[in-house]
Design an enzyme around this catalytic site. Sequence first.
Site, PDB file in Angstrom:
ATOM      1  CG  HIS A 179      -1.676  -1.176   1.522  1.00 26.13           C
ATOM      2  ND1 HIS A 179      -2.863  -1.437   0.869  1.00 26.13           N
ATOM      3  CD2 HIS A 179      -1.489  -2.211   2.381  1.00 26.13           C
ATOM      4  CE1 HIS A 179      -3.365  -2.574   1.333  1.00 26.13           C
ATOM      5  NE2 HIS A 179      -2.554  -3.065   2.236  1.00 26.13           N
TER       6      HIS A 179
HETATM    7  C1  BDR Z   1      -2.634   0.605   5.571  1.00 30.00           C
HETATM    8  O1  BDR Z   1      -2.701   0.034   6.877  1.00 30.00           O
HETATM    9  C2  BDR Z   1      -1.473  -0.528   7.233  1.00 30.00           C
HETATM   10  O2  BDR Z   1      -1.611  -1.857   7.597  1.00 30.00           O
HETATM   11  C3  BDR Z   1      -0.538  -0.368   6.081  1.00 30.00           C
HETATM   12  O3  BDR Z   1       0.737   0.001   6.548  1.00 30.00           O
HETATM   13  C4  BDR Z   1      -1.165   0.702   5.242  1.00 30.00           C
HETATM   14  O4  BDR Z   1      -0.687   1.986   5.573  1.00 30.00           O
HETATM   15  C5  BDR Z   1      -3.461  -0.224   4.625  1.00 30.00           C
HETATM   16  O5  BDR Z   1      -4.790  -0.258   5.046  1.00 30.00           O
END
Ligand code: BDR
Length: 321
Positions: free
Chosen positions: A236
């Site tokens: 992400h």
């Molecule tokens: C986001 O939540 C975290 O687990 C990851 O680092 C990312 O920023 C995705 O939903």
Amino acid sequence: MLRKLIIDCDPGHDDALAILLAAKYFDVLGITTVHGNQTVEKTTRNALRILEFSGMTHIPVARGSEVPLIQPLVVHPFGHGESGLDGPDLPDPVTSVDPRHGVDFLIDTLMAHEDVTLAPVGPLTNVGAALRKEPRIRAHIREISLMGGATAVGNTAPVSELNVECDPEAAHIVFTSGVPIKMVGLNLTRQAEATPERCERFRALGTRVGQIVFEIVSWYSGRVKLAYGLPGASLHDACAIAWLIDPSLIEAVTCHVGVELHGQYTRGMTVCDLRHITRPGAPIQGFGGVVVSEPANAEIGMKLDVERFFDLLVNTIAMYP
Ligand code: BDR
Ligand code: CA
């Protein structure tokens, strides 16, 4: 001259990739940490560990908010483990943090520079608090490229994504700040899937950092496989940085994004007006006749050039020892 950037994060496996990517293309003025994937104590420790294994300890780290602005703290240990960065065997950090609170570090650093880009890839508590405490920082921010939200399907709730759900009020402050926003939400970041073949590319670099990154993405992918049966984790946070490095990697739409603060099932949802129903001057909207005039406030990433995104990541990790 390199573009100035501050990363606000909760490392976090994909946060680690975002940091490693950013450090090679920007003048990173600092990293601020926040609660989210784990407590801020652990995410701060991880930020230091990442900078140490990659030899980037000249970048200052300031520990930020322990809790959301209003709601109680909720951490999400499943995705990133008890340490917040489970997987590679990394030593305890030996470097220390900046003495300032992350919110004050953000304010001081922004006020001391012009044209700074912010990349928040965790809950938006620090950025929201800084905007409230010192509104003049807005004039010093070129744009915000954030990981958060989704156009439809969530992860920690049916339609809410972790970073926004962890502090919806802070996200609301950011989305109504008037600062230009790029949003990479789950609809985009799910395309950045670290399949076993793609993970293997990091190990095949044959470098120390390549091996650590392989362990990071492989461990993270294992969790996602357990939780959702997917072949690989979504990287992400790296998407928010990649978009700044090479805008041609992402196709986007510009529209209004509102953060849901009240819904029983939808609190923390990013309501993305992809059909521009709420644009100012629009005729009577919807069958209920409700007229809401909201100007566009964000560019939302919709389509990722996945292969070129992974090429960028692998080529960048190859720059490390
Ligand atoms: C986001 O939540 C975290 O687990 C990851 O680092 C990312 O920023 C995705 O939903
Ligand atoms: Ca994150």
